[in-house]
Design a protein around this motif. Sequence first.
Motif, PDB file in Angstrom:
ATOM      1  N   ARG A   5       7.136 -22.090  -2.947  1.00 13.66           N
ATOM      2  CA  ARG A   5       7.786 -20.991  -3.667  1.00 13.66           C
ATOM      3  C   ARG A   5       8.330 -21.533  -4.988  1.00 13.66           C
ATOM      4  O   ARG A   5       8.591 -22.728  -5.127  1.00 13.66           O
ATOM      5  N   VAL A   6       8.489 -20.651  -5.957  1.00 17.14           N
ATOM      6  CA  VAL A   6       8.958 -21.115  -7.266  1.00 17.14           C
ATOM      7  C   VAL A   6      10.212 -20.343  -7.673  1.00 17.14           C
ATOM      8  O   VAL A   6      11.328 -20.836  -7.518  1.00 17.14           O
ATOM      9  N   GLY A   7      10.034 -19.128  -8.142  1.00 18.88           N
ATOM     10  CA  GLY A   7      11.180 -18.366  -8.638  1.00 18.88           C
ATOM     11  C   GLY A   7      11.541 -17.210  -7.717  1.00 18.88           C
ATOM     12  O   GLY A   7      11.024 -17.092  -6.602  1.00 18.88           O
ATOM     13  N   THR A   8      12.403 -16.355  -8.201  1.00 20.23           N
ATOM     14  CA  THR A   8      12.869 -15.196  -7.450  1.00 20.23           C
ATOM     15  C   THR A   8      11.678 -14.309  -7.066  1.00 20.23           C
ATOM     16  O   THR A   8      10.885 -13.934  -7.931  1.00 20.23           O
ATOM     17  N   PRO A   9      11.531 -13.994  -5.788  1.00 17.25           N
ATOM     18  CA  PRO A   9      10.323 -13.261  -5.366  1.00 17.25           C
ATOM     19  C   PRO A   9      10.299 -11.814  -5.874  1.00 17.25           C
ATOM     20  O   PRO A   9      11.337 -11.158  -5.957  1.00 17.25           O
ATOM     21  N   PRO A  10       9.105 -11.322  -6.184  1.00 17.46           N
ATOM     22  CA  PRO A  10       8.945  -9.954  -6.684  1.00 17.46           C
ATOM     23  C   PRO A  10       9.006  -8.966  -5.517  1.00 17.46           C
ATOM     24  O   PRO A  10       7.977  -8.641  -4.917  1.00 17.46           O
ATOM     25  N   ILE A  11      10.193  -8.491  -5.206  1.00 21.83           N
ATOM     26  CA  ILE A  11      10.433  -7.759  -3.961  1.00 21.83           C
ATOM     27  C   ILE A  11       9.666  -6.445  -3.874  1.00 21.83           C
ATOM     28  O   ILE A  11       9.091  -6.121  -2.823  1.00 21.83           O
ATOM     29  N   VAL A  12       9.635  -5.688  -4.945  1.00 23.55           N
ATOM     30  CA  VAL A  12       8.943  -4.402  -4.872  1.00 23.55           C
ATOM     31  C   VAL A  12       7.454  -4.630  -4.630  1.00 23.55           C
ATOM     32  O   VAL A  12       6.846  -4.026  -3.730  1.00 23.55           O
ATOM     33  N   ALA A  13       6.874  -5.547  -5.379  1.00 23.19           N
ATOM     34  CA  ALA A  13       5.441  -5.827  -5.226  1.00 23.19           C
ATOM     35  C   ALA A  13       5.137  -6.404  -3.849  1.00 23.19           C
ATOM     36  O   ALA A  13       4.135  -6.045  -3.225  1.00 23.19           O
ATOM     37  N   LEU A  14       5.987  -7.292  -3.355  1.00 24.70           N
ATOM     38  CA  LEU A  14       5.765  -7.866  -2.025  1.00 24.70           C
ATOM     39  C   LEU A  14       5.902  -6.811  -0.936  1.00 24.70           C
ATOM     40  O   LEU A  14       5.209  -6.873   0.084  1.00 24.70           O
ATOM     41  N   SER A  15       6.784  -5.858  -1.135  1.00 28.50           N
ATOM     42  CA  SER A  15       6.965  -4.796  -0.146  1.00 28.50           C
ATOM     43  C   SER A  15       5.739  -3.890  -0.101  1.00 28.50           C
ATOM     44  O   SER A  15       5.306  -3.458   0.975  1.00 28.50           O
ATOM     45  N   ILE A  16       5.184  -3.600  -1.268  1.00 25.16           N
ATOM     46  CA  ILE A  16       3.956  -2.804  -1.323  1.00 25.16           C
ATOM     47  C   ILE A  16       2.834  -3.548  -0.608  1.00 25.16           C
ATOM     48  O   ILE A  16       2.096  -2.975   0.206  1.00 25.16           O
ATOM     49  N   LEU A  17       2.721  -4.837  -0.888  1.00 24.65           N
ATOM     50  CA  LEU A  17       1.697  -5.650  -0.233  1.00 24.65           C
ATOM     51  C   LEU A  17       1.902  -5.671   1.280  1.00 24.65           C
ATOM     52  O   LEU A  17       0.947  -5.524   2.054  1.00 24.65           O
ATOM     53  N   ASP A  18       3.133  -5.817   1.696  1.00 28.56           N
ATOM     54  CA  ASP A  18       3.451  -5.825   3.129  1.00 28.56           C
ATOM     55  C   ASP A  18       2.974  -4.518   3.779  1.00 28.56           C
ATOM     56  O   ASP A  18       2.329  -4.534   4.830  1.00 28.56           O
ATOM     57  N   ALA A  19       3.263  -3.406   3.119  1.00 20.89           N
ATOM     58  CA  ALA A  19       2.823  -2.105   3.644  1.00 20.89           C
ATOM     59  C   ALA A  19       1.296  -2.020   3.649  1.00 20.89           C
ATOM     60  O   ALA A  19       0.696  -1.491   4.594  1.00 20.89           O
ATOM     61  N   ALA A  20       0.665  -2.546   2.604  1.00 20.93           N
ATOM     62  CA  ALA A  20      -0.805  -2.512   2.528  1.00 20.93           C
ATOM     63  C   ALA A  20      -1.432  -3.280   3.689  1.00 20.93           C
ATOM     64  O   ALA A  20      -2.497  -2.906   4.185  1.00 20.93           O
ATOM     65  N   LEU A  21      -0.770  -4.338   4.111  1.00 23.22           N
ATOM     66  CA  LEU A  21      -1.324  -5.166   5.186  1.00 23.22           C
ATOM     67  C   LEU A  21      -1.291  -4.463   6.539  1.00 23.22           C
ATOM     68  O   LEU A  21      -1.992  -4.883   7.473  1.00 23.22           O
ATOM     69  N   ASP A  22      -0.510  -3.391   6.640  1.00 19.86           N
ATOM     70  CA  ASP A  22      -0.523  -2.613   7.889  1.00 19.86           C
ATOM     71  C   ASP A  22      -1.949  -2.186   8.259  1.00 19.86           C
ATOM     72  O   ASP A  22      -2.286  -2.101   9.446  1.00 19.86           O
ATOM     73  N   ALA A  23      -2.754  -1.908   7.247  1.00 20.23           N
ATOM     74  CA  ALA A  23      -4.120  -1.435   7.502  1.00 20.23           C
ATOM     75  C   ALA A  23      -4.947  -2.453   8.284  1.00 20.23           C
ATOM     76  O   ALA A  23      -5.940  -2.102   8.918  1.00 20.23           O
ATOM     77  N   TRP A  24      -4.524  -3.726   8.240  1.00 21.69           N
ATOM     78  CA  TRP A  24      -5.290  -4.798   8.887  1.00 21.69           C
ATOM     79  C   TRP A  24      -4.863  -5.039  10.325  1.00 21.69           C
ATOM     80  O   TRP A  24      -5.480  -5.859  11.015  1.00 21.69           O
ATOM     81  N   ASP A  25      -3.826  -4.328  10.758  1.00 19.19           N
ATOM     82  CA  ASP A  25      -3.240  -4.672  12.062  1.00 19.19           C
ATOM     83  C   ASP A  25      -4.244  -4.645  13.209  1.00 19.19           C
ATOM     84  O   ASP A  25      -4.262  -5.529  14.039  1.00 19.19           O
ATOM     85  N   GLY A  26      -5.099  -3.617  13.275  1.00 21.44           N
ATOM     86  CA  GLY A  26      -6.027  -3.548  14.398  1.00 21.44           C
ATOM     87  C   GLY A  26      -7.422  -4.053  14.072  1.00 21.44           C
ATOM     88  O   GLY A  26      -8.361  -3.810  14.823  1.00 21.44           O
ATOM     89  N   VAL A  27      -7.564  -4.715  12.941  1.00 17.57           N
ATOM     90  CA  VAL A  27      -8.914  -5.050  12.475  1.00 17.57           C
ATOM     91  C   VAL A  27      -9.352  -6.415  13.001  1.00 17.57           C
ATOM     92  O   VAL A  27      -8.666  -7.415  12.816  1.00 17.57           O
ATOM     93  N   ASP A  28     -10.528  -6.419  13.618  1.00 17.74           N
ATOM     94  CA  ASP A  28     -11.145  -7.662  14.057  1.00 17.74           C
ATOM     95  C   ASP A  28     -12.048  -8.159  12.924  1.00 17.74           C
ATOM     96  O   ASP A  28     -12.927  -7.424  12.454  1.00 17.74           O
ATOM     97  N   MET A  29     -11.843  -9.385  12.479  1.00 15.50           N
ATOM     98  CA  MET A  29     -12.560  -9.853  11.292  1.00 15.50           C
ATOM     99  C   MET A  29     -14.060 -10.010  11.557  1.00 15.50           C
ATOM    100  O   MET A  29     -14.873  -9.874  10.628  1.00 15.50           O
ATOM    101  N   GLY A  30     -14.424 -10.274  12.782  1.00 19.46           N
ATOM    102  CA  GLY A  30     -15.849 -10.350  13.109  1.00 19.46           C
ATOM    103  C   GLY A  30     -16.508  -8.984  12.984  1.00 19.46           C
ATOM    104  O   GLY A  30     -17.620  -8.859  12.448  1.00 19.46           O
TER     105      GLY A  30
END
Lengths: 401, 401
Positions: free
Chosen positions: B262-287
């Motif tokens: 880690r380096v500087g103060t984390p970009p909270i709004v952008a990280l929160s959006i990314l966190d929400a975006a990752l919900d789409a992967w919850d049931g996904v099997d990569m194979g």
Amino acid sequence: MTDFAATRALFHLPEGVIYLDGNSLGPLPLAAQTRVGQVLREQWGDQLIRAWNDSDWMALPARVGDRIARLVGAPPASVVTGDTLSIKVFQALAAALALAPPDRRVVLSDSGNFPSDLYIADGLLTALGGRELKVVAPEEVADAINESVAVTMLTEVDYRTGRLHDMAALTARAHAAGAITVWDLAHSAGAIPVHLEQADADFAVGCTYKYLNGGPGSPAFIYVAPRHAGVAQPILSGWLGHAEPFAFERGYRPAPGIERMRVGTPPIVALSILDAALDAWDGVDMGELRAASIRLTETFIREVERRCPTDDCGLALASPRDPHARGSQVSFRHDHAYPVMQALIARGVIGDVRAPDILRFGFTPLYLSEAEVVQSATILADVIDTRAYEAPEYQHRAAVT
Amino acid sequence: MTDFAATRALFHLPEGVIYLDGNSLGPLPLAAQTRVGQVLREQWGDQLIRAWNDSDWMALPARVGDRIARLVGAPPASVVTGDTLSIKVFQALAAALALAPPDRRVVLSDSGNFPSDLYIADGLLTALGGRELKVVAPEEVADAINESVAVTMLTEVDYRTGRLHDMAALTARAHAAGAITVWDLAHSAGAIPVHLEQADADFAVGCTYKYLNGGPGSPAFIYVAPRHAGVAQPILSGWLGHAEPFAFERGYRPAPGIERMRVGTPPIVALSILDAALDAWDGVDMGELRAASIRLTETFIREVERRCPTDDCGLALASPRDPHARGSQVSFRHDHAYPVMQALIARGVIGDVRAPDILRFGFTPLYLSEAEVVQSATILADVIDTRAYEAPEYQHRAAVT
């Protein structure tokens, strides 16, 4: 005349809170909420990849930079936004070193600088080799500028005490000694008038989540004096600092001016929020802001000291008493700073602490009234007078202070 | 079984658009809209500075990193998010060089690497001195790994052609020669199964705005193999990589593990959006994702070539024909790539071009159907067949391609 009642109405300020921590994280501008909804739905959502052109996303780092330039006394096209302050310190210091006389071994900073600036300098200098970071007391900086110094790297306003360096005088002294200057404006931008161009500063960096209210971890900015912008070497030579990023050439050719200090793909949502936050500054005269800020800090010191004499309360002013020698914050030392602040926060007065013993309060005329300042002094005196801070619930130390 | 009809419903997909550019900017996840509203109003707005503790903002870079770790075959606590991909390349390469045998002079990369990775390496190596960047053709990488190589720096999936490197084989070869590996997963994460741990990769970096749908300029990520995480030297030694950032010590002490990146103060709004975006992967099997991706790319190639034989249309497949040798994109060369793409976009099929002559199409089973792929092939054939791309409005070149 700047209308500070009008600017206050631009922010979401929770009921029952007196917010004296805008020097750490500015409050939510209402315009940011509106803007983020538009950016998500109309730009990212509907335009998709086309938004890079159709909503001119690619120009946002420079466009927002120009708005900040006005607030820090910089000409148009001399400021660009992106990354974090630590990254921008790294970029600026590396570029400054490349412009400094090659035989000079010293990067000069002071012990009032924010630790991350010093850590970043350590990391860069260790990697480059051959140079050392010299850290003196803030009051010794002027005398320590001599012909061994390649670069001075100073934060204008001390994050703990609020002590203000004389940017113009120190820059002149550095230049007279043949050194290059890097100024960190973390506690200056939006807090006090800054005159980068007039002071002849070489490089400056700053963050936007404090007095500029850009939101948690919002993008940082970097200033390069126009005389250096065409020759400064970007050590972080990312594609968006390239003269033609979309030519996808094999070799790096820096963009002609300040744009070479861009690195990677810009954080569009965060930059859009920051852009909206800057609307609050549109009608603000920085001289009037400074006068209002001084009224607020003077009131706070007077009201605290009147209710809470040092000998009785254990509170000692840690900031310069001369308002012209401090930024827009007031700090007091107290042996129980941490629990005192927790008790204050429980009573709706939000400031923060800086280890080991600093109670820190930021004053922001954009949304803070004289009456709130008087009231916060009353509550502080009461917390100390009644020893409310001794309650067990205020002793637990959270991860982030 | 992964339910790709269900994942499609998680995205905002504009009417009349077939989106084949999720390899450049993923579409808006509906959850991101909800989340950003909460973060702005309830966290930043109401909690203000207290949100760093009360909403656990400080842990977000690692928490989101753990969710990405699962998608790239990395163990918990080995990935952290923040900054941009270019910055993360700089960090990873510098740390890799510090771990490589000191007498080795070569950083090995290939001409299919994304230019920014090469630019960043140039900038770093110029600053450090004593080492050179050697760029070979992608197919020559394996043979070029010898005992002069300190670090291999490769992008697994070629941004233009989609050609896929064999990460496990090249990593093994690098290790056998005593070199350290840096893998760029920009076009891998969320596109194909990645097995960082299994492949014994040393460092990896990636971006999240492509197949992970984190939004324009969303934060990047970095992986450090657990065996290196406690010794890797962070050249960008910012305060949030410090073992105790809020102790505000003078000296930098890196955090014990991956957090040092880690380096500087984390970009909270952008990280929160990314966190929400990752919900789409919850049931996904990569194979299953890979199988669906191959079905889509095979269909596209077949349908395009059936309607548009190379000799008639001037379209030539630029991607490997073997689906196991390419990522989740298909590229065709065409002499008029730019206007062809403009004509396609005007007809609702959105891809992009890469100079000078590549038409690039990304295939994302999360929200793309077989029927859309067939339809887009039909439209592409029609644009070329009717020479629709010759219309004057498609000749003007926008700033961003």
